[in-house]
Design a protein around this motif. Structure first.
Motif, PDB file in Angstrom:
ATOM      1  N   ILE A  77     -41.292  18.155 -42.356  1.00 46.97           N
ATOM      2  CA  ILE A  77     -41.499  18.704 -41.005  1.00 46.97           C
ATOM      3  C   ILE A  77     -40.184  18.525 -40.257  1.00 46.97           C
ATOM      4  O   ILE A  77     -39.646  17.414 -40.187  1.00 46.97           O
ATOM      5  CB  ILE A  77     -42.614  17.942 -40.261  1.00 46.97           C
ATOM      6  CG1 ILE A  77     -43.887  17.876 -41.115  1.00 46.97           C
ATOM      7  CG2 ILE A  77     -42.913  18.584 -38.910  1.00 46.97           C
ATOM      8  CD1 ILE A  77     -44.927  16.900 -40.578  1.00 46.97           C
ATOM      9  N   SER A  78     -39.663  19.604 -39.678  1.00 46.48           N
ATOM     10  CA  SER A  78     -38.386  19.486 -38.978  1.00 46.48           C
ATOM     11  C   SER A  78     -38.241  20.606 -37.963  1.00 46.48           C
ATOM     12  O   SER A  78     -38.479  21.777 -38.289  1.00 46.48           O
ATOM     13  CB  SER A  78     -37.245  19.556 -39.987  1.00 46.48           C
ATOM     14  OG  SER A  78     -36.002  19.579 -39.327  1.00 46.48           O
ATOM     15  N   GLN A  79     -37.851  20.263 -36.750  1.00 43.55           N
ATOM     16  CA  GLN A  79     -37.554  21.293 -35.756  1.00 43.55           C
ATOM     17  C   GLN A  79     -36.331  22.075 -36.198  1.00 43.55           C
ATOM     18  O   GLN A  79     -36.358  23.288 -36.320  1.00 43.55           O
ATOM     19  CB  GLN A  79     -37.319  20.623 -34.398  1.00 43.55           C
ATOM     20  CG  GLN A  79     -37.151  21.566 -33.215  1.00 43.55           C
ATOM     21  CD  GLN A  79     -35.836  22.320 -33.139  1.00 43.55           C
ATOM     22  OE1 GLN A  79     -35.845  23.558 -32.976  1.00 43.55           O
ATOM     23  NE2 GLN A  79     -34.725  21.659 -33.287  1.00 43.55           N
ATOM     24  N   SER A  80     -35.234  21.347 -36.434  1.00 37.04           N
ATOM     25  CA  SER A  80     -33.941  21.997 -36.675  1.00 37.04           C
ATOM     26  C   SER A  80     -33.814  22.580 -38.073  1.00 37.04           C
ATOM     27  O   SER A  80     -33.082  23.539 -38.287  1.00 37.04           O
ATOM     28  CB  SER A  80     -32.827  20.968 -36.493  1.00 37.04           C
ATOM     29  OG  SER A  80     -32.981  19.922 -37.451  1.00 37.04           O
ATOM     30  N   GLY A  81     -34.493  21.958 -39.028  1.00 41.19           N
ATOM     31  CA  GLY A  81     -34.313  22.374 -40.419  1.00 41.19           C
ATOM     32  C   GLY A  81     -32.988  21.910 -40.993  1.00 41.19           C
ATOM     33  O   GLY A  81     -32.559  22.382 -42.046  1.00 41.19           O
ATOM     34  N   GLU A  82     -32.317  20.978 -40.303  1.00 39.32           N
ATOM     35  CA  GLU A  82     -31.004  20.544 -40.760  1.00 39.32           C
ATOM     36  C   GLU A  82     -30.903  19.021 -40.870  1.00 39.32           C
ATOM     37  O   GLU A  82     -29.819  18.509 -41.133  1.00 39.32           O
ATOM     38  CB  GLU A  82     -29.901  21.031 -39.798  1.00 39.32           C
ATOM     39  CG  GLU A  82     -29.830  22.527 -39.619  1.00 39.32           C
ATOM     40  CD  GLU A  82     -29.389  23.282 -40.886  1.00 39.32           C
ATOM     41  OE1 GLU A  82     -28.972  22.635 -41.856  1.00 39.32           O
ATOM     42  OE2 GLU A  82     -29.501  24.520 -40.885  1.00 39.32           O
ATOM     43  N   THR A  83     -31.961  18.281 -40.627  1.00 36.48           N
ATOM     44  CA  THR A  83     -31.884  16.826 -40.620  1.00 36.48           C
ATOM     45  C   THR A  83     -31.518  16.310 -42.020  1.00 36.48           C
ATOM     46  O   THR A  83     -32.221  16.588 -43.002  1.00 36.48           O
ATOM     47  CB  THR A  83     -33.228  16.244 -40.130  1.00 36.48           C
ATOM     48  OG1 THR A  83     -33.440  16.758 -38.823  1.00 36.48           O
ATOM     49  CG2 THR A  83     -33.213  14.742 -40.088  1.00 36.48           C
ATOM     50  N   ALA A  84     -30.412  15.559 -42.087  1.00 37.67           N
ATOM     51  CA  ALA A  84     -29.838  15.190 -43.385  1.00 37.67           C
ATOM     52  C   ALA A  84     -30.828  14.394 -44.245  1.00 37.67           C
ATOM     53  O   ALA A  84     -30.959  14.654 -45.447  1.00 37.67           O
ATOM     54  CB  ALA A  84     -28.562  14.388 -43.161  1.00 37.67           C
ATOM     55  N   LYS A 139     -38.195   6.043 -24.073  1.00 34.97           N
ATOM     56  CA  LYS A 139     -36.991   5.249 -24.363  1.00 34.97           C
ATOM     57  C   LYS A 139     -35.777   6.143 -24.555  1.00 34.97           C
ATOM     58  O   LYS A 139     -34.684   5.817 -24.124  1.00 34.97           O
ATOM     59  CB  LYS A 139     -37.210   4.279 -25.514  1.00 34.97           C
ATOM     60  CG  LYS A 139     -37.195   4.820 -26.905  1.00 34.97           C
ATOM     61  CD  LYS A 139     -37.464   3.702 -27.917  1.00 34.97           C
ATOM     62  CE  LYS A 139     -38.857   3.858 -28.503  1.00 34.97           C
ATOM     63  NZ  LYS A 139     -39.228   2.883 -29.478  1.00 34.97           N
ATOM     64  N   GLU A 140     -35.958   7.315 -25.195  1.00 37.78           N
ATOM     65  CA  GLU A 140     -34.750   8.093 -25.509  1.00 37.78           C
ATOM     66  C   GLU A 140     -34.123   8.739 -24.290  1.00 37.78           C
ATOM     67  O   GLU A 140     -32.912   8.941 -24.254  1.00 37.78           O
ATOM     68  CB  GLU A 140     -34.986   9.104 -26.637  1.00 37.78           C
ATOM     69  CG  GLU A 140     -35.869  10.277 -26.320  1.00 37.78           C
ATOM     70  CD  GLU A 140     -36.028  11.233 -27.505  1.00 37.78           C
ATOM     71  OE1 GLU A 140     -35.136  11.343 -28.346  1.00 37.78           O
ATOM     72  OE2 GLU A 140     -37.086  11.887 -27.570  1.00 37.78           O
ATOM     73  N   ILE A 141     -34.903   9.040 -23.273  1.00 42.79           N
ATOM     74  CA  ILE A 141     -34.263   9.722 -22.132  1.00 42.79           C
ATOM     75  C   ILE A 141     -34.085   8.826 -20.913  1.00 42.79           C
ATOM     76  O   ILE A 141     -33.281   9.131 -20.043  1.00 42.79           O
ATOM     77  CB  ILE A 141     -35.008  11.022 -21.735  1.00 42.79           C
ATOM     78  CG1 ILE A 141     -36.459  10.756 -21.367  1.00 42.79           C
ATOM     79  CG2 ILE A 141     -34.910  12.048 -22.837  1.00 42.79           C
ATOM     80  CD1 ILE A 141     -37.132  11.965 -20.746  1.00 42.79           C
ATOM     81  N   THR A 180     -39.664  12.420 -33.891  1.00 40.78           N
ATOM     82  CA  THR A 180     -40.852  13.086 -33.357  1.00 40.78           C
ATOM     83  C   THR A 180     -41.591  13.874 -34.435  1.00 40.78           C
ATOM     84  O   THR A 180     -42.824  13.916 -34.460  1.00 40.78           O
ATOM     85  CB  THR A 180     -40.413  13.998 -32.192  1.00 40.78           C
ATOM     86  OG1 THR A 180     -40.076  13.152 -31.087  1.00 40.78           O
ATOM     87  CG2 THR A 180     -41.493  14.955 -31.771  1.00 40.78           C
ATOM     88  N   SER A 181     -40.842  14.480 -35.339  1.00 40.75           N
ATOM     89  CA  SER A 181     -41.491  15.265 -36.399  1.00 40.75           C
ATOM     90  C   SER A 181     -42.330  14.352 -37.301  1.00 40.75           C
ATOM     91  O   SER A 181     -43.375  14.753 -37.816  1.00 40.75           O
ATOM     92  CB  SER A 181     -40.440  15.998 -37.237  1.00 40.75           C
ATOM     93  OG  SER A 181     -39.714  16.872 -36.416  1.00 40.75           O
ATOM     94  N   TRP A 182     -41.875  13.117 -37.460  1.00 41.75           N
ATOM     95  CA  TRP A 182     -42.650  12.131 -38.233  1.00 41.75           C
ATOM     96  C   TRP A 182     -43.969  11.834 -37.494  1.00 41.75           C
ATOM     97  O   TRP A 182     -45.031  11.711 -38.105  1.00 41.75           O
ATOM     98  CB  TRP A 182     -41.798  10.868 -38.403  1.00 41.75           C
ATOM     99  CG  TRP A 182     -42.440   9.770 -39.193  1.00 41.75           C
ATOM    100  CD1 TRP A 182     -42.764   9.801 -40.511  1.00 41.75           C
ATOM    101  CD2 TRP A 182     -42.818   8.474 -38.707  1.00 41.75           C
ATOM    102  NE1 TRP A 182     -43.325   8.593 -40.888  1.00 41.75           N
ATOM    103  CE2 TRP A 182     -43.370   7.758 -39.787  1.00 41.75           C
ATOM    104  CE3 TRP A 182     -42.742   7.855 -37.465  1.00 41.75           C
ATOM    105  CZ2 TRP A 182     -43.849   6.455 -39.663  1.00 41.75           C
ATOM    106  CZ3 TRP A 182     -43.202   6.556 -37.345  1.00 41.75           C
ATOM    107  CH2 TRP A 182     -43.753   5.869 -38.424  1.00 41.75           C
TER     108      TRP A 182
HETATM  109  O1  M6R Z   1     -34.907  18.526 -36.225  1.00 40.24           O
HETATM  110  P1  M6R Z   1     -35.862  17.452 -36.698  1.00 40.24           P
HETATM  111  O2  M6R Z   1     -37.256  17.702 -36.269  1.00 40.24           O
HETATM  112  O3  M6R Z   1     -35.767  17.199 -38.174  1.00 40.24           O
HETATM  113  O4  M6R Z   1     -35.366  16.147 -35.970  1.00 40.24           O
HETATM  114  C1  M6R Z   1     -35.992  14.909 -36.167  1.00 40.24           C
HETATM  115  C2  M6R Z   1     -35.600  13.899 -35.124  1.00 40.24           C
HETATM  116  O5  M6R Z   1     -34.199  13.730 -35.117  1.00 40.24           O
HETATM  117  C3  M6R Z   1     -36.057  14.305 -33.729  1.00 40.24           C
HETATM  118  O6  M6R Z   1     -37.417  14.528 -33.665  1.00 40.24           O
HETATM  119  C4  M6R Z   1     -35.679  13.191 -32.715  1.00 40.24           C
HETATM  120  O7  M6R Z   1     -36.431  12.045 -32.960  1.00 40.24           O
HETATM  121  C5  M6R Z   1     -35.863  13.664 -31.275  1.00 40.24           C
HETATM  122  N1  M6R Z   1     -34.791  13.162 -30.473  1.00 40.24           N
HETATM  123  C6  M6R Z   1     -37.113  13.192 -30.643  1.00 40.24           C
HETATM  124  O8  M6R Z   1     -37.261  13.614 -29.341  1.00 40.24           O
END
Ligand code: M6R
Length: 615
Positions: A351-358, A493-495, A307-309
């Motif tokens: 761009i990242s929600q978690s700030g931890e995406t490898a 699709k994801e949910i 989603t961040s992409w």
């Molecule tokens: O924490 P991030 O934004 O880096 O995470 C990126 C993706 O893993 C995240 O957006 C994922 O695609 C979600 N499940 C979308 O709803």
């Protein structure tokens, strides 16, 4: 990914561990377990499946007034999801346990050596080798911290690790390498967890461990050491503004629904203090780049996953139009293995929600080595990405617990919208009145969303009734509605596990049109913008092949109403550039209601983890 909790203090340790694991459930898991020390003995309870099962097994044990223990929710990588493979993992002597998040790359070789040395393995996980290695080095006469250090010198891979040994029943050892681990500081107690929500009921004073940190947690406090040298290191705690109630459902059936409804506030929190509607100004003090550096930039690269992409894809349209600078939007998992051409004139924006995406993190490390400035957009204060970037624009959306990202996405869009306007202001590429119009449009957005949420939700319920049994969906959009189509398809699709594809509407003729028949629902995103007529032609093409058109378009668009079988109305904003925010929210609601109608586990969809901390 896996969730880890740990506790030393005066509370009933099993309740702290269970509650902590409960608040990490959203990370995704298939088994769970806890271990604690009681009367000098080490107790271990694990089970396959959800936490209810673990709770049932713990019911026989009475509560204690104090304790030390660790807990884990496992998302299987090595070894099938069952009780034996669940963490904590124990050594041969039954006196030491470890919980681990990450991957031990050389576990097979280590396991073979340990088997030769007489160790007996119970599980088929990579983690168990760590327990046996520490056991081996303890038998050599080392103390716990030395044994953990020595063991980790043998290990290749990523880990957030907590170790408990009954030979040192007053302390836990925590180690971090490429997998997040956060410590909570209390008066005479200490906590550890792989994510913030597990700590919020007890403390808001947090220390984000850095790569290569070891820590000893005891009632006397937390001490930090370097894994490499064994020397003490200083780490400061951050007091975060989130509170425990923000990580609760507050009467909503699912976190995802709560977070969809929180979007007006999340967007407001992102722009508060950064835009000044009355005086049409914009400030971003966190961008630590001089005006000369900003003026000298010749490219921007957005780097993200999922989603961040999609947020980066939307922002490309804004920034190319307003700033006139080329923008590339990269999937971090691909980018990190390419050979990009970079220099100090290229601004890289992860761009990242978690700030931890490898993958995003690996991309950052790569570009930093090439001299590009890195400005991250992130929600989680103190997370690894924010520590490694040169500067960060925080989105301030509050904790996002649902695996499907919703409010994090719209607040990322808000941050990117502001970034684009800021760059255009500094580079002098936007007229003052245009800047004012866009700032006012953003300022008005929370009100617009608030006004339509209930209506959209009702419409989503109707669409769910009609379509929840479908197996395929097509989402079409043009311009920045194309990434919104991608995002709508991803949400669905994801949910709901319905196959859904997002497509640029103009590409339909080049392939996907073959899929359209009387059974195929086609979501068409059609605001009245410069590509509206083109979108109308695409809708005609779908209709001629008997596809079922679900159009999302402007309030009062009679033409669309005549053409589509179903229409969801979206308000016309004062500036059309705000449309991506307005179209994505009803799509989120539609996905949510369809998934709920199918009885899916909306907040914890199968196979998915909230934050993907391994490759
Ligand atoms: O924490 P991030 O934004 O880096 O995470 C990126 C993706 O893993 C995240 O957006 C994922 O695609 C979600 N499940 C979308 O709803």
């Amino acid at each position: 990914m896996c969730g880890i909790v740990g506790y030393v203090g005066h509370r009933d340790v099993r309740s702290v561990l269970l509650k902590g694991l409960g608040s990490l459930e959203y990370r995704g898991y298939d088994s769970a377990g806890v271990a604690w020390i009681e009367g000098g003995d080490l107790r271990l309870v694990r089970c396959k499946g959800k936490l209810d099962g673990l709770e049932d097994r713990l019911r026989g044990h009475c509560a204690s007034t104090d304790g030390i223990g660790v807990g884990h929710t496992r998302w299987a990588t090595h070894g099938e999801p069952n009780e034996v493979n669940a963490h904590p993992h124990i050594d041969c002597t039954g006196s030491l346990v470890v919980v681990h998040n990450g991957i031990i790359e050389n576990y097979y070789t280590l396991r073979r050596c340990l088997l030769d040395e007489g160790h007996t393995f119970r599980s088929s996980t990579d983690t168990e080798v760590i327990a046996h290695l520490i056991e081996k080095y303890l038998t050599d006469g080392r103390d716990l911290i030395q044994a953990v250090r020595r063991a980790l010198f043998d290990v290749r891979g990523s880990y957030a690790l907590a170790v408990m040994w009954k030979g040192a029943p007053d302390r836990l050892v925590a180690v971090r390498r490429q997998s997040p681990l956060i410590l909570g500081v209390g008066g005479d107690e200490a906590f550890l967890a792989s994510d913030i929500p597990a700590l919020l009921p007890y403390t808001r004073d947090l220390v984000f461990m850095e790569d290569g940190d070891m820590a000893i947690l005891s009632r006397g406090g937390i001490r930090f050491f370097s894994l490499e040298t064994g020397e003490p290191v200083d780490r400061v705690s951050h007091t975060i503004s989130w509170d425990a109630s923000m990580a609760e459902k507050a009467g909503y059936k699912h976190f995802m629904l709560k977070e969809i409804y929180e979007q007006p506030q999340a967007v407001l929190n992102t722009f508060l203090g950064r835009i000044k509607p009355g005086v049409s100004d914009i400030t971003l003090p966190e961008i630590d780049l001089s005006f000369d550096v900003i003026k000298g930039l010749n490219r921007i690269i957005f780097l993200a996953c999922g989603t961040s992409w999609h947020a980066g894809l939307v922002a490309r349209y804004w920034i190319e139009k307003w700033v006139g600078i080329p923008v590339e939007v990269e999937l971090a998992s691909e980018f990190r293995y390419r050979h990009p051409i970079l220099n100090d004139k290229v601004l890289v924006v992860p761009i990242s929600q978690s700030g931890e995406t490898a993958d995003t993190l690996a991309g950052i490390r790569m570009v930093k080595a090439m001299g590009s400035p890195v400005l991250s957009i992130c929600n989680v204060v103190g997370s690894t990405i924010t520590r490694e970037a040169d500067a960060t624009i925080y989105t301030h959306a509050g904790p996002e617990i649902g695996v499907a990202s919703t409010k994090a996405f719209t607040s990322q869009l808000a941050a990117l919208f502001i970034l684009g306007l800021y760059l255009s202001k500094i580079r002098g590429t936007i007229a003052r009145d245009e800047l004012a119009t866009k700032i006012d449009a953003l300022a008005g957005l929370p009100g617009l969303l608030e006004g339509y949420l209930t209506l959209w939700h009702k419409e989503a319920m109707g669409l769910a009734d009609e379509f929840y049994k479908k197996q395929d969906f097509l989402f079409l959009g043009r311009g920045f509605m194309f990434p919104i189509a991608l995002e709508g398809a991803l949400k669905l699709k994801e949910i709901s596990y319905i196959h859904a594809e997002g497509y640029a509407a103009g590409e339909m003729k080049h392939g996907p049109i073959a899929l359209i028949d009387r059974d195929m629902p086609v979501v068409a995103l059609a605001p009245m913008d410069h590509v509206y007529e083109k979108m109308i032609s695409n809708i005609e093409e779908v209709r001629s092949r008997r596809g079922i058109v679900i159009a999302f378009g402007e309030d009062g668009d009679t033409r669309l109403a005549e053409m589509a079988k179903y229409v969801v109305s979206v308000p016309r904003p004062s500036d059309g550039d705000i449309n991506p925010f307005l179209y994505v929210v009803p799509l989120q609601l539609m996905a949510y209601e369809i998934a709920a109608a199918r009885g899916c586990d909306v907040d914890q969809p199968r196979n998915l983890a909230k934050s993907v901390t391994v490759e």
